[in-house]
Design a protein around this motif. Structure first.
Motif, short mmCIF file in Angstrom:
data_model
loop_
_atom_site.label_atom_id
_atom_site.label_comp_id
_atom_site.label_asym_id
_atom_site.label_seq_id
_atom_site.Cartn_x
_atom_site.Cartn_y
_atom_site.Cartn_z
N ILE A 1 -55.02 78.77 55.06
CA ILE A 1 -56.31 78.09 55.22
C ILE A 1 -57.01 78.65 56.45
N VAL A 2 -58.31 78.92 56.30
CA VAL A 2 -59.18 79.27 57.43
C VAL A 2 -60.10 78.08 57.65
N LYS A 3 -60.10 77.54 58.85
CA LYS A 3 -60.83 76.30 59.13
C LYS A 3 -62.34 76.53 59.14
N LYS A 4 -63.06 75.44 58.87
CA LYS A 4 -64.52 75.45 58.83
C LYS A 4 -65.10 75.97 60.13
N MET B 1 -58.67 83.95 61.38
CA MET B 1 -57.81 82.97 62.02
C MET B 1 -57.22 81.97 61.01
N VAL B 2 -55.89 81.86 61.03
CA VAL B 2 -55.16 80.97 60.12
C VAL B 2 -54.94 79.63 60.80
N SER B 3 -55.10 78.54 60.03
CA SER B 3 -54.80 77.21 60.56
C SER B 3 -53.54 76.61 59.94
N HIS B 4 -53.32 76.89 58.65
CA HIS B 4 -52.15 76.34 57.95
C HIS B 4 -51.70 77.31 56.86
N GLY C 1 -66.50 72.74 54.28
CA GLY C 1 -65.10 72.60 54.65
C GLY C 1 -64.43 73.95 54.84
N ASP C 2 -63.14 74.00 54.57
CA ASP C 2 -62.32 75.16 54.88
C ASP C 2 -62.33 76.19 53.75
N ALA C 3 -61.71 77.33 54.03
CA ALA C 3 -61.48 78.37 53.02
C ALA C 3 -60.00 78.39 52.68
N TYR C 4 -59.71 78.55 51.40
CA TYR C 4 -58.33 78.56 50.91
C TYR C 4 -58.06 79.91 50.26
N GLU C 5 -57.06 80.61 50.78
CA GLU C 5 -56.69 81.94 50.25
C GLU C 5 -55.38 81.83 49.48
N GLU C 6 -55.38 82.39 48.28
CA GLU C 6 -54.17 82.40 47.46
C GLU C 6 -54.07 83.73 46.73
N VAL D 1 -56.25 88.66 45.76
CA VAL D 1 -56.35 87.39 46.45
C VAL D 1 -57.63 86.68 46.04
N ARG D 2 -57.53 85.37 45.90
CA ARG D 2 -58.71 84.53 45.62
C ARG D 2 -59.02 83.72 46.87
N ILE D 3 -60.29 83.73 47.27
CA ILE D 3 -60.73 82.97 48.43
C ILE D 3 -61.74 81.92 47.95
N MET D 4 -61.47 80.66 48.26
CA MET D 4 -62.33 79.56 47.86
C MET D 4 -62.85 78.87 49.11
N VAL D 5 -64.18 78.87 49.28
CA VAL D 5 -64.81 78.25 50.45
C VAL D 5 -65.52 76.98 50.00
N HIS D 6 -65.16 75.87 50.64
CA HIS D 6 -65.76 74.58 50.30
C HIS D 6 -67.20 74.54 50.81
N ILE D 7 -68.16 74.37 49.90
CA ILE D 7 -69.57 74.35 50.28
C ILE D 7 -70.26 73.08 49.77
#
Length: 275
Positions: free
Chosen positions: A173-176, A186-189, A241-246, A262-268
């Motif tokens: 997760i990349v924070k907002k 930068m990684v948060s979790h 919100g945050d971005a989720y990488e998988e 990799v798929r990146i999903m950014v909460h908008i």
């Protein structure tokens, strides 16, 4: 004891699915003796002994040694049998939980690969995503290129608590607040898509997500973020919100790390209709 209730060793072996050799061995070590031995040395078993040999088989399958089984049978009481059965029930429940997590892992990996086969890495889209339960690691603030070892260790321990097998699909997760600084490094979790039972319940929020795909090795995904930030700015989207990488394709399905997908999903925030 009726003669009709007696079975020869061959008949008992067939009914119990235990070989003659094993029955003879059990007799020699005092674990399971025939009900009657004739003068000619032939062994005979009572039909009721099928229950006992069945229990021996179950305990053996669950990992008990023959010595442990013999010790229990030699001094068994209703109370001691109940205690042992309850313990074995706990072991079975744990095994079932692990098998279910393994099944979920296989399903998730298969779905990821199936989804990714026809992905267009040059296309960015906005989708609606329902709430998803997550397993989260501890909180950090570290570069993808200097991934802290303790974060891996922490996350593996959390996976183990949830009975998840090694290799369970995970992401970062990349924070907002970092996204707003146009920083995708930068990684948060770490996280896995998983309903937790032993840790705090956390969710990937429902809502709209900007979705982008890229080919990149582990730790090299920050290169796609400038394109994402430019797209967000162009479309005047608001990061909510945050971005989720998988990784949808990784070393499980590909040999070349540079081809990992990799798929990146950014909460908008919900986009306006005119954008």
């Amino acid at each position: 004891m009726y003669q009709t209730d007696m079975l020869s060793i061959s008949a008992f072996s067939k009914m119990s699915d235990v070989t003659r050799k094993t029955l003879i061995y059990y007799d020699r070590i005092g674990l399971f003796k025939p009900a009657f031995v004739a003068d000619n040395g032939y062994r005979y078993y009572h039909r009721s002994q099928l229950d006992t040999i069945g229990v021996i088989h179950i305990f053996k399958e669950l990992g008990m040694s023959l010595e442990e089984i013999r010790g229990h049978l030699g001094k068994r009481t209703p109370a001691s049998t109940l205690e042992l059965l309850r313990k074995q029930e706990e072991i079975i429940q744990l095994q079932i939980a692990k098998l279910e997590q393994t099944r979920q892992m296989i399903i998730m990996q298969a779905e990821n690969i199936e989804l990714s086969i026809n992905v267009n890495t040059s296309h960015i889209q906005v989708i609606w995503q329902s709430r998803i339960p997550l397993l989260l690691s501890c909180r950090v603030h570290a570069s993808k290129k200097q991934f802290p070892e303790y974060l891996w260790d922490d996350f593996q321990l959390r996976l183990q608590r949830e009975n998840a097998p090694i290799g369970y699909p995970n992401g970062i997760i990349v924070k907002k607040e970092d996204l707003l600084k146009r920083d995708g490094d930068m990684v948060s979790h770490m996280f896995s898509r998983m309903a937790t039972h032993f840790q705090e319940k956390v969710y990937m929020p429902e809502g709209f997500y900007l979705v982008s795909y890229t080919r990149a090795d582990y730790g090299d995904t920050d290169k796609i973020y400038p394109q994402i930030f430019d797209y967000i700015e162009k479309k005047q989207y608001v990061v909510l919100g945050d971005a989720y990488e998988e990784y949808l394709q990784d070393e499980v399905s590909l040999q070349n790390p540079e081809e990992y997908l990799v798929r990146i999903m950014v909460h908008i925030k919900e986009p306006s209709n005119d954008k």
